[in-house]
Design an enzyme around this catalytic site. Structure first.
Site, mmCIF file in Angstrom:
data_model
loop_
_atom_site.group_PDB
_atom_site.id
_atom_site.type_symbol
_atom_site.label_atom_id
_atom_site.label_comp_id
_atom_site.label_asym_id
_atom_site.label_seq_id
_atom_site.Cartn_x
_atom_site.Cartn_y
_atom_site.Cartn_z
ATOM 1 C CG HIS A 64 37.027 24.017 -35.143
ATOM 2 N ND1 HIS A 64 37.695 24.020 -36.348
ATOM 3 C CD2 HIS A 64 36.448 25.241 -35.044
ATOM 4 C CE1 HIS A 64 37.524 25.194 -36.940
ATOM 5 N NE2 HIS A 64 36.773 25.947 -36.175
ATOM 6 C CG ASP A 109 38.969 21.366 -37.972
ATOM 7 O OD1 ASP A 109 38.032 20.861 -37.326
ATOM 8 O OD2 ASP A 109 39.157 22.589 -38.077
ATOM 9 C CB SER A 203 35.194 27.810 -38.217
ATOM 10 O OG SER A 203 36.387 28.350 -37.735
#
Length: 257
Positions: A64, A109, A203
């Protein structure tokens, strides 16, 4: 509320992973300047993420964190006063699990990036080993990144922060994150008492256990560092065969189901 922890200039970019946002390390301290040689600062279409160098030409981050314009910085500590051996690259190739671009599965992810040219190992740059085995429950692991250091305010540090958290029973995260399957390829990690966590801007950053890259930050609570709300990290061990196959030239390799 569950957020993917990503910093987009002065706002959090919310994506479709159940409306998660990117994160930073809350409750930690400034990392030792010589002890995060594999850590990568990722800028992607105005979003800040973390990443991990796994050899001189390849790195890992979260899917992402992908963007059309990506800048990858290696050997960085202070953003304001960069190390002399800091190096900047851009992606040459990017590899994903087939379903990860649809943002529908918790455990896909992951993005493998081939750099436009290799980085040179230096005092502040060196790859981190892929895992030889998965971490066991209660293993103490290290998180790090330039994400926000406040669970409720956008307080982004000039230098990366580090903290220690624990590998938790998968059942703890299944009780918190709706739709998380029993056999999802993720690690549940955090401090049950709260106070230490990754947060906005972290992230894709590493979960390092016993000197190996075991996890990539994917999903966490909002606000960060709440009691009984650990984060989810992509379980790198389950993807080692896929990663190694691509690096050795089998670019058609598929992710585990």
């Amino acid at each position: 509320m569950v957020l993917i922890r990503v910093l987009a200039n002065l706002l959090i970019l919310q994506l479709s992973y159940a409306q998660k946002s990117s994160e930073l390390v809350v409750g930690g301290d400034e990392c030792n300047i010589n002890e995060h040689r594999s850590l990568v600062l990722v800028y992607s279409d105005g979003i800040q993420c973390g990443g991990t160098l796994i050899n001189q030409e390849w790195m890992l981050t979260a899917a992402h964190c992908d963007g059309k314009k990506m800048k990858l910085q290696f050997g960085l500590h202070s953003k304001k006063v960069p190390n002399k051996d800091k190096q900047t690259r851009v992606p040459k190739e990017k590899f994903f699990c087939l379903s990860s671009k649809n943002n529908k599965e918790w455990d896909k992810d992951i993005m493998l990036i081939r750099l436009n040219r290799p980085v040179n190992n230096s005092k502040h740059i060196a790859p981190l080993s892929l895992p030889s085995k998965p971490p066991s429950q209660d293993t103490v692991c290290n998180i790090m990144g330039w994400g926000t250091i406040s669970p409720t305010e956008e307080t982004y540090p000039d230098v990366p922060h580090c903290a220690n958290i624990n590998i938790l029973d998968h059942a703890v995260c299944r009780a918190i994150y709706p739709g998380l399957l029993e056999k999802s390829r993720v690690l549940c990690a955090g401090i049950l008492e709260g106070g230490k966590d990754t947060c906005g801007g972290d992230s894709g950053g590493p979960l390092i256990c016993n000197g190996e890259i075991q996890g990539l930050l994917s999903v966490g609570g909002d606000p960060c560092a709440q009691p009984h709300v650990p984060a989810l990290y992509i379980k790198v061990f389950d993807y080692t065969e896929w990663i190694q196959s691509i690096i050795t030239g089998n670019t058609a390799a598929t992710c585990p189901p």
